[in-house]
Design an enzyme around this catalytic site. Structure first.
Site, PDB file in Angstrom:
ATOM      1  N   SER A   1       0.842  -1.201   0.000  1.00 53.45           N
ATOM      2  CA  SER A   1       0.000   0.000   0.000  1.00 53.45           C
ATOM      3  C   SER A   1       0.871   1.242   0.000  1.00 53.45           C
ATOM      4  O   SER A   1       1.625   1.492   0.945  1.00 53.45           O
ATOM      5  CB  SER A   1      -0.897   0.017   1.235  1.00 53.45           C
ATOM      6  OG  SER A   1      -1.453   1.307   1.369  1.00 53.45           O
TER       7      SER A   1
ATOM      8  N   ASP B   1      -7.028  -5.956   4.337  1.00 57.24           N
ATOM      9  CA  ASP B   1      -6.319  -4.675   4.357  1.00 57.24           C
ATOM     10  C   ASP B   1      -6.296  -4.117   5.779  1.00 57.24           C
ATOM     11  O   ASP B   1      -7.340  -3.796   6.341  1.00 57.24           O
ATOM     12  CB  ASP B   1      -7.049  -3.712   3.405  1.00 57.24           C
ATOM     13  CG  ASP B   1      -6.376  -2.353   3.282  1.00 57.24           C
ATOM     14  OD1 ASP B   1      -5.283  -2.160   3.842  1.00 57.24           O
ATOM     15  OD2 ASP B   1      -6.967  -1.497   2.598  1.00 57.24           O
TER      16      ASP B   1
ATOM     17  N   HIS C   1      -8.453   1.573  -3.919  1.00 56.19           N
ATOM     18  CA  HIS C   1      -9.391   1.387  -2.804  1.00 56.19           C
ATOM     19  C   HIS C   1      -9.993   2.753  -2.504  1.00 56.19           C
ATOM     20  O   HIS C   1      -9.315   3.624  -1.947  1.00 56.19           O
ATOM     21  CB  HIS C   1      -8.583   0.823  -1.622  1.00 56.19           C
ATOM     22  CG  HIS C   1      -9.333   0.700  -0.342  1.00 56.19           C
ATOM     23  ND1 HIS C   1      -8.696   0.496   0.868  1.00 56.19           N
ATOM     24  CD2 HIS C   1     -10.654   0.738  -0.056  1.00 56.19           C
ATOM     25  CE1 HIS C   1      -9.592   0.418   1.834  1.00 56.19           C
ATOM     26  NE2 HIS C   1     -10.784   0.568   1.302  1.00 56.19           N
TER      27      HIS C   1
ATOM     28  N   HIS D   1      -1.446  -1.375  -4.190  1.00 58.34           N
ATOM     29  CA  HIS D   1      -2.673  -0.909  -3.540  1.00 58.34           C
ATOM     30  C   HIS D   1      -2.606   0.604  -3.361  1.00 58.34           C
ATOM     31  O   HIS D   1      -1.656   1.132  -2.773  1.00 58.34           O
ATOM     32  CB  HIS D   1      -2.812  -1.614  -2.192  1.00 58.34           C
ATOM     33  CG  HIS D   1      -4.098  -1.344  -1.488  1.00 58.34           C
ATOM     34  ND1 HIS D   1      -5.269  -1.981  -1.805  1.00 58.34           N
ATOM     35  CD2 HIS D   1      -4.401  -0.500  -0.471  1.00 58.34           C
ATOM     36  CE1 HIS D   1      -6.240  -1.560  -1.008  1.00 58.34           C
ATOM     37  NE2 HIS D   1      -5.732  -0.655  -0.188  1.00 58.34           N
TER      38      HIS D   1
ATOM     39  N   MET E   1     -11.791  -5.139   5.520  1.00 62.16           N
ATOM     40  CA  MET E   1     -10.923  -4.232   6.285  1.00 62.16           C
ATOM     41  C   MET E   1     -10.640  -4.842   7.658  1.00 62.16           C
ATOM     42  O   MET E   1     -11.568  -5.184   8.401  1.00 62.16           O
ATOM     43  CB  MET E   1     -11.595  -2.869   6.485  1.00 62.16           C
ATOM     44  CG  MET E   1     -11.694  -2.003   5.240  1.00 62.16           C
ATOM     45  SD  MET E   1     -10.122  -1.677   4.412  1.00 62.16           S
ATOM     46  CE  MET E   1      -9.167  -0.893   5.729  1.00 62.16           C
TER      47      MET E   1
ATOM     48  N   ASP F   1      -4.586   3.842  -1.915  1.00 62.34           N
ATOM     49  CA  ASP F   1      -5.644   4.270  -0.996  1.00 62.34           C
ATOM     50  C   ASP F   1      -6.094   5.683  -1.330  1.00 62.34           C
ATOM     51  O   ASP F   1      -5.321   6.634  -1.203  1.00 62.34           O
ATOM     52  CB  ASP F   1      -5.133   4.209   0.446  1.00 62.34           C
ATOM     53  CG  ASP F   1      -4.990   2.783   0.919  1.00 62.34           C
ATOM     54  OD1 ASP F   1      -5.997   2.059   0.899  1.00 62.34           O
ATOM     55  OD2 ASP F   1      -3.867   2.389   1.291  1.00 62.34           O
TER      56      ASP F   1
ATOM     57  N   MET G   1      -8.510   8.661  -0.378  1.00 55.58           N
ATOM     58  CA  MET G   1      -9.271   9.165   0.777  1.00 55.58           C
ATOM     59  C   MET G   1      -9.674  10.607   0.536  1.00 55.58           C
ATOM     60  O   MET G   1      -8.862  11.407   0.071  1.00 55.58           O
ATOM     61  CB  MET G   1      -8.409   9.089   2.037  1.00 55.58           C
ATOM     62  CG  MET G   1      -7.843   7.697   2.315  1.00 55.58           C
ATOM     63  SD  MET G   1      -6.932   7.678   3.854  1.00 55.58           S
ATOM     64  CE  MET G   1      -6.352   5.976   3.874  1.00 55.58           C
TER      65      MET G   1
ATOM     66  N   GLY H   1      -2.407   4.153   8.004  1.00 58.32           N
ATOM     67  CA  GLY H   1      -1.553   2.979   8.016  1.00 58.32           C
ATOM     68  C   GLY H   1      -1.058   2.710   9.432  1.00 58.32           C
ATOM     69  O   GLY H   1      -1.232   3.533  10.333  1.00 58.32           O
TER      70      GLY H   1
ATOM     71  N   SER I   1       2.720  -0.507   6.016  1.00 56.95           N
ATOM     72  CA  SER I   1       3.923  -0.334   6.838  1.00 56.95           C
ATOM     73  C   SER I   1       4.814  -1.570   6.834  1.00 56.95           C
ATOM     74  O   SER I   1       6.033  -1.453   6.992  1.00 56.95           O
ATOM     75  CB  SER I   1       3.527   0.047   8.269  1.00 56.95           C
ATOM     76  OG  SER I   1       2.438  -0.718   8.715  1.00 56.95           O
TER      77      SER I   1
ATOM     78  N   GLY J   1      -3.051  -3.807   9.068  1.00 55.61           N
ATOM     79  CA  GLY J   1      -2.346  -4.534  10.116  1.00 55.61           C
ATOM     80  C   GLY J   1      -1.741  -5.853   9.668  1.00 55.61           C
ATOM     81  O   GLY J   1      -1.418  -6.696  10.510  1.00 55.61           O
TER      82      GLY J   1
ATOM     83  N   MET K   1     -11.962   5.230  -0.554  1.00 54.20           N
ATOM     84  CA  MET K   1     -12.550   5.565   0.754  1.00 54.20           C
ATOM     85  C   MET K   1     -13.080   6.988   0.636  1.00 54.20           C
ATOM     86  O   MET K   1     -12.499   7.941   1.160  1.00 54.20           O
ATOM     87  CB  MET K   1     -11.491   5.436   1.844  1.00 54.20           C
ATOM     88  CG  MET K   1     -11.151   3.981   2.164  1.00 54.20           C
ATOM     89  SD  MET K   1      -9.562   3.807   2.997  1.00 54.20           S
ATOM     90  CE  MET K   1      -8.486   3.827   1.571  1.00 54.20           C
TER      91      MET K   1
HETATM   92  C1  DX5 Z   1      -6.096   2.007   5.667  1.00 57.51           C
HETATM   93  C2  DX5 Z   1      -5.715   1.650   4.253  1.00 57.51           C
HETATM   94  C3  DX5 Z   1      -4.664   0.633   4.172  1.00 57.51           C
HETATM   95  C4  DX5 Z   1      -3.347   0.992   4.816  1.00 57.51           C
HETATM   96  C5  DX5 Z   1      -2.811  -0.250   5.437  1.00 57.51           C
HETATM   97  O1  DX5 Z   1      -7.187   2.830   5.608  1.00 57.51           O
HETATM   98  O2  DX5 Z   1      -6.861   1.150   3.560  1.00 57.51           O
HETATM   99  O3  DX5 Z   1      -4.464   0.192   2.828  1.00 57.51           O
HETATM  100  O4  DX5 Z   1      -2.392   1.506   3.935  1.00 57.51           O
HETATM  101  O5  DX5 Z   1      -1.669   0.044   6.161  1.00 57.51           O
HETATM  102  P1  DX5 Z   1      -0.979  -1.039   7.111  1.00 57.51           P
HETATM  103  O6  DX5 Z   1      -0.638  -2.218   6.246  1.00 57.51           O
HETATM  104  O7  DX5 Z   1       0.215  -0.318   7.630  1.00 57.51           O
HETATM  105  O8  DX5 Z   1      -1.977  -1.398   8.173  1.00 57.51           O
HETATM  106 ZN    ZN Z   2      -6.533   0.236   1.551  1.00 56.47          ZN
END
Ligand code: DX5
Ligand code: ZN
Length: 220
Positions: A9, A176, A67, A34, A138, A36, A38, A145, A199, A178, A69
């Site tokens: 991501s 997606d 993705h 990936h 999710m 994100d 937002m 992240g 991360s 953690g 959001m």
């Molecule tokens: C959170 C995003 C994820 C994020 C995941 O809203 O949708 O894609 O980047 O980050 P990690 O892998 O660090 O949890």
């Molecule tokens: Zn995501």
């Protein structure tokens, strides 16, 4: 079972060097990228939109997994298709007419997926599952992240895995939030195919070692 696909991501990448970071993920052995998106309303964070996706598409041959959001995904579908998006997920919680939105994503030449927040029941998707190429479960509350994995969402993964086996469906299951070398094995055993990792890839010094550690964790 589908093969394991690793989707770094970009949210955890260096935003001043996005093209290089995207290509570095490919060189490190990732399968997809990936992205994100937002809007500061659906989630309390702002990231990027179609113009940057277009540039990413030119910067790497990795297929792009966007993705969304955002509060109003319908308004953006055409722009994401034109920008070179391969897989596009919208949130169930943001779509009033989800069936129409999913049909439009496919009509525009992208593969449709639906994302579910941790609190959302997976059974709400049952009537539309035959129309989807993937479900994005999710495993953190979206927006940031580096959050901690919520193991309870794996019940939804097991439900989806059971559903697709019972229906002979090729539906893919993506997770997606953690995902690390420690949490990925449990998710794989529950039935996940595609693993987003922000991360756990971009937060590491050696991306190749990070992707390899995720694959090794998934195989345990
Ligand atoms: C959170 C995003 C994820 C994020 C995941 O809203 O949708 O894609 O980047 O980050 P990690 O892998 O660090 O949890
Ligand atoms: Zn995501």
């Amino acid at each position: 079972m589908h093969p394991v696909l690793i989707a770094p991501s970009l949210l955890s990448a260096n935003f001043a060097r996005l093209g290089e970071e995207a290509e570095a993920a490919r060189v490190a052995g990732a399968d997809m990228l990936h992205v994100d998106v937002m809007d500061g309303h659906f989630v309390p964070n702002l990231t990027l939109g179609p113009p940057i996706v277009r540039s990413l598409h030119k910067a790497t041959s990795l297929p792009l997994d966007c993705h969304l959001m955002v509060e109003d995904p319908d308004a953006l579908l055409e722009d994401f298709a034109a920008a070179g998006t391969r897989w596009l997920s919208v949130h169930l919680e943001a779509c009033r007419h989800l069936h129409r939105t999913v049909a439009r994503i496919r009509e525009l030449g992208m593969s449709p997926g639906v994302a579910l927040n941790p609190h959302t029941a997976v059974s709400l998707l049952e009537p539309i599952l035959p129309e989807l190429d993937f479900v994005l479960v999710m495993s953190v509350n979206p927006g940031f992240g580096g959050q901690r994995f919520i193991p309870a969402v794996l019940d939804k993964v097991r439900w989806l895995d059971h559903w697709r086996k019972a229906h002979g469906s090729a539906l893919a299951i993506e997770i997606d939030g953690g995902i690390t070398a420690e949490t990925i094995g449990e998710a794989r055993r529950a039935g996940v195919d595609w693993f987003v990792a922000g991360s756990a890839v971009y937060g590491k010094a050696d991306y190749t070692a990070a992707v390899a550690a995720l694959r090794a964790g998934a195989a345990e």
